[in-house]
Design an enzyme around this catalytic site. Structure first.
Site, short mmCIF file in Angstrom:
data_model
loop_
_atom_site.label_atom_id
_atom_site.label_comp_id
_atom_site.label_asym_id
_atom_site.label_seq_id
_atom_site.Cartn_x
_atom_site.Cartn_y
_atom_site.Cartn_z
N GLU A 126 0.85 -1.19 0.00
CA GLU A 126 0.00 0.00 0.00
C GLU A 126 0.89 1.25 0.00
OE1 GLU A 126 -4.11 1.19 2.24
OE2 GLU A 126 -2.39 0.79 3.54
N GLY A 271 2.49 1.11 11.59
CA GLY A 271 2.22 0.25 12.71
C GLY A 271 1.96 -1.17 12.26
N ALA A 272 1.20 -1.30 11.16
CA ALA A 272 0.86 -2.62 10.63
C ALA A 272 0.23 -2.44 9.27
CB ALA A 272 -0.08 -3.36 11.57
N MET A 273 0.00 -3.56 8.57
CA MET A 273 -0.64 -3.54 7.25
C MET A 273 -1.59 -4.71 7.14
SD MET A 273 -1.15 -2.20 4.37
CE MET A 273 -2.20 -2.84 3.05
N GLU A 274 -2.80 -4.42 6.63
CA GLU A 274 -3.91 -5.35 6.66
C GLU A 274 -3.92 -6.33 5.48
OE1 GLU A 274 -5.64 -1.54 4.66
OE2 GLU A 274 -4.18 -2.04 6.21
N HIS A 305 -7.36 -3.28 15.01
CA HIS A 305 -7.54 -2.42 13.83
C HIS A 305 -7.34 -3.24 12.54
CE1 HIS A 305 -6.83 1.54 11.64
NE2 HIS A 305 -6.33 0.67 10.78
N GLU A 306 -6.23 -3.99 12.48
CA GLU A 306 -5.96 -4.75 11.26
C GLU A 306 -6.98 -5.88 11.08
OE1 GLU A 306 -3.89 -3.26 9.41
OE2 GLU A 306 -3.26 -1.96 11.04
N HIS A 309 -10.08 -4.67 9.41
CA HIS A 309 -9.90 -4.48 7.97
C HIS A 309 -10.25 -5.72 7.16
CE1 HIS A 309 -8.39 -0.49 7.34
NE2 HIS A 309 -7.33 -0.62 8.09
N GLU A 328 -9.81 3.32 6.95
CA GLU A 328 -8.98 3.56 8.13
C GLU A 328 -9.79 4.10 9.31
OE1 GLU A 328 -6.30 2.26 8.24
OE2 GLU A 328 -5.70 2.01 6.16
#
Length: 863
Positions: A126, A271-274, A305-306, A309, A328
């Site tokens: 992304e 922080g992270a990626m979904e 959060h992830e 998603h 988001e």
């Protein structure tokens, strides 16, 4: 980068021409440290006779074949595009290339662990970086099924969106046979930016979750070998399973993918990626030393959060990036909701008010502010829009929307939206229609005011009392700040009445009454308060129900700040302090007044995230908002107070740890530095304080920045900590050395060395600008920054250029003799009116921050 952008119009034209069906991607990861083999077979339909292009960034393209017809790469491939002409109704494109490993956290990132020499890879796609790994129609609405076949050294495993298959032995690229190949099953339909390849000798733990439709979903958590002893797998997996159950119930929709892995990876940019079923997290969420509780809470929010998603973003995906906010914001809202309702952090909304909402207010008052539903014209627009508006303001607005339509109606609408668009794409209007249908509310006006208009309004409480202190008039005035593009908006607010209870040291400000009302238009009367004895503090927007700048009446502000430590609850104390902080930022309140109140609040505050936020704002006061002369006067007393608070904090507590870190960052006198050095060397101690490796780096870096220690001690500590974290922390410490020669060497390394890994760069930037005690060291770099802007933008990837252009600029020189940082940026902007919009936005935001610091300093001196 020139030639690597994509406009919304181009994407719309391409999706009208092309419908993607499948990708077969074969990757050979045995070709050394620089490039890897990439072979892509794409099957797609199109309008017969039409033309389009497919995306790829590769140093070498060996061959291109379209429907069996060979195309000359020299003729059809340029920058990031392969031109395709004479398309048939059904097409097969084969592209064979060598793609490059990255060290910037984009594309396929390669990392070698200094602790043991092991190499790890992970993808980060992304916004537009799957094209760095395979040929792809790089836009979110061209979903397809992806089949990955990956060859690696035989000691590696591979994780992707589908379950990891048993590998088959094969020869590597030099014929030695020391390799094996993983042939993954096809994925569900998904956008290319959520596909994933993670490869290397990762280790971890597994579990499983039984989904609401009866399927067993395999779960895994992984990290590199040198960290696995520190990974609290059981806690992560337990939280994940509770998150699955919570979301499946909340969304009334089963999990959409076949498995769920979480991999904690090095040098991660976010922080992270979904990635669908294969989430990547930054691996400093694996705590090798004791973390502050705020960090552990943030990890929980990030995990949830992830996971959110997977439904909202991965199964149902935005059509174009203008709805990035919806992905988001929804994940940020629901993850905070889940954290508050299913974890031990039941005060997660206090954390949100303190940290996330503060981020949103800051972002929304820059000249670059934009609507929550922003207009995204091209990839550059979206790349700079991962900001406080997209995440935190959007989440705040969604919280208000839940209140407006009702929680049950809101999530019923979400359920219908997910069902209608599963494995497909959707737009904001699709969601709003579902919410209108279930709630019976027309959301057109709400959408315009809250989503399609930028800026923030101000709510001000106006109170009149008689001689006996009885309220005779009360109203909430809504104002549009001079620099805000917002319109007057509807708000649901609470006004809390706080009066003292108890006596002497036991006195507490407690809520004795609360009035909830709808605020709309310029002036809203509050008749419920009239006729009552005025409370000592009236807290407007108590319970943090709306998104607005808040101004307390003069008496409430004065009493609230003077007695801030007597509030019985953390949330109203935080709301009062947030209002005061916003006044400091706007130049309406001297920063020294806030500093004094923040130090008083720290006497009683135990909420880890609130403590973290207060210490961050104290740092801003000492490094920017206080004029240099006032800063010098107040810094020693501030550090003394922080040390006193650290000594009186509960032994071994989270609060003690945060305060000790703060003392190291702000110590200025010889006595203070002696104490910090004593913590590091073990000659002085605090009961319960464990000086572990990460705290050692905090203490040492503070001492280096103050001039107490230098290269010898840094080198010795680096030898003690032979890990990637140790290497990065040593780089930060070296950049903190407070001499002109060290700062110049650091500047040159950042500007001239494009090979510096992304996470090292972040640390070095932090060290360069750590000049609280010696801001004059950065004066020479004001002009050097302006001279470097264009070359940095043109020579780096977008992420690295953005990091540098943001991190190299410091407001520490504001107020110093001979420095005029705002003027330098103004001159550049005037002479670069045609520069790319994303670049101008970064420079404008730096200018906004610089002007705000100047206003804050002027408020201190009364100028």
């Amino acid at each position: 980068m020139p030639g690597q952008n994509l406009t919304r119009l181009e994407a719309a034209d391409r999706s009208a021409t092309v419908h993607t069906q499948s990708y077969d991607v074969t990757l050979d990861l045995t070709r050394g440290e620089t490039v890897f083999g990439s072979s892509t077979t794409v099957r797609f339909t199109s309008t017969p006779g039409s033309s389009t292009f497919i995306d790829l960034i590769a140093p070498v393209v060996h061959s291109i074949s379209l429907n069996g017809r060979a195309l000359d790469p020299a003729e059809v491939y340029a920058d990031s595009r392969i031109t395709l002409t004479g398309l048939a109704a059904d097409n097969e494109l084969v592209v064979i290339a060598d793609c490059a490993y990255m060290h910037t956290g984009e594309g396929l990132h390669r990392f070698t662990d200094p602790a043991d020499g092991e190499t790890y890879l992970y993808s980060q796609f992304e916004v537009p970086d799957s094209r760095r790994v395979f040929a792809v129609f790089e836009q979110p609405d061209l979903k397809a099924s992806f089949t990955f076949t990956v060859t690696t050294p035989s000691s590696w495993t591979v994780l992707s969106n589908s379950p990891t298959p048993e590998p088959t032995p094969t020869e590597n690229s030099d014929g030695s046979g020391d390799a094996h190949t993983f042939a993954f099953a096809p994925t569900e339909p998904m956008s290319s930016y959520v596909t994933a390849i993670v490869a290397g000798p990762y280790m971890g733990a597994t579990d499983e979750y039984v989904a609401s439709d009866g399927r067993t979903v395999p779960l895994g958590v992984y990290c590199r070998k040198s960290l696995v002893e520190h990974m609290d797998s059981a806690e992560i997996l337990d939280l994940t399973k509770r998150g699955f159950a919570y979301y499946e119930d909340l969304f009334a929709t089963p999990y959409a993918f076949t498995k769920y892995d979480q991999i904690f990876v090095p040098e991660f940019n976010a922080g992270a990626m979904e990635n669908a079923g294969c989430v990547t997290h930054r691996d400093d969420y694996i705590f090798r030393s004791r973390p502050v509780e705020a960090r552990v809470e943030r990890r929980a929010v990030t995990i949830l959060h992830e996971l959110a998603h997977m439904w909202f973003g991965d199964m149902v995906t935005m059509t174009w990036w203008n709805d990035l906010w919806l992905n988001e914001s929804f994940a940020e809202f629901t993850s905070t909701l889940a954290t508050a309702e299913i974890t031990r952090w039941d005060q997660a909304w206090t954390t949100f008010q303190t940290l996330e909402k503060g981020w949103a207010y800051n972002q929304d008052q820059l000249s670059s502010t934009h609507p929550v539903a922003a207009e995204i014209n091209d990839l550059h627009d979206v790349e700079v829009n991962f900001d406080g508006i997209t995440y935190a303001k959007g989440a705040s607005v969604l919280a208000a929307l839940v209140g407006y339509v009702g929680r049950e109606n809101f999530f019923t609408g979400i359920q219908r939206y997910l069902a209608a668009h599963a494995y497909s794409n959707a737009e904001l209007g699709d969601l709003l229609r579902k919410l209108e249908a279930v709630s019976g509310r027309d959301l057109s006006s709400w959408t315009r005011l809250w989503l399609q208009e930028a800026g923030v309004t101000t709510l001000r409480l106006e109170v009149v009392t008689d001689a006996d202190g009885v309220i005779t008039q009360a109203a909430v005035r809504q104002e549009i700040p001079a620099d805000s593009p917002a319109s007057l908006r509807p708000h649901r607010v609470a006004i809390g009445s706080y009066s003292p209870t108890g006596r002497g040291a036991d006195t507490r400000l407690e809520r004795t009454g609360c009035t909830e009302l709808d605020v709309d238009g310029e002036l809203t009367q509050v008749p419920e308060l009239v006729g009552a004895k005025r409370a000592d503090v009236l807290v407007l927007n108590d319970d943090d129900l709306t998104y607005a700048k808040v101004r307390l009446d003069e008496e409430s502000l004065s009493h609230g700040l003077t007695h801030i430590e007597t509030f019985a609850e953390s949330l109203p104390r935080s709301i009062v302090l947030a209002s005061a902080w916003d006044m400091v930022r706007d130049g309406e309140l001297a920063a020294s007044h806030f500093l004094k109140a923040a130090l008083q609040a720290l006497d009683v505050e135990e909420h880890s995230s609130v403590i973290q936020g207060l210490l961050g704002r104290i740092t801003t006061c000492l490094s920017a908002f206080l004029p240099p002369a006032v800063r010098r006067d107040l810094a020693p007393g501030t550090a003394d107070r922080l040390l006193e608070l650290a000594r009186t904090a509960q032994a071994g507590s989270d609060k003690q740890l945060q305060l000790v870190r703060a003392v190291a960052a702000h110590a200025v006198t010889g006595e203070q530095l002696d104490i910090v050095a004593g913590f590091l060397e073990g000659t002085s101690a605090l009961e319960g304080l464990d000086v572990d490796q990460d705290l050692r780096w905090d203490l040492l870096t503070g001492l280096v920045a103050a001039g107490r220690f230098g290269e010898d001690r840094i080198h010795a500590e680096e030898a003690r900590d032979r890990t990637t974290t140790g290497r990065e922390r040593a780089a930060e410490a070296r950049a903190s050395i407070p001499t002109p020669e060290a700062k110049e060497a650091t500047w040159r390394a950042l500007v001239d060395d494009a090979s510096m890994p992304n996470e090292t760069q972040v640390r070095v930037l932090r060290g360069l600008t750590s000049v609280e005690r010696r801001p004059d060291l950065l004066v020479p770099f004001v002009s050097e920054y302006v001279e470097a802007i264009d070359s940095l933008w043109s020579s780096r990837t977008f992420h690295m250029a953005e990091n540098l252009l943001t991190g190299l600029w410091s407001c520490a020189t504001v107020g110093l003799d001979g420095a005029d940082p705002a003027a330098a940026l103004e001159v550049w902007l005037e002479s670069h009116a045609q520069a790319p919009a994303a670049l101008r936005r970064i420079v404008r935001e730096n200018l906004d921050d610089t002007r705000r610091v100047a206003r804050a300093q002027a408020a201190e001196t009364g100028e």
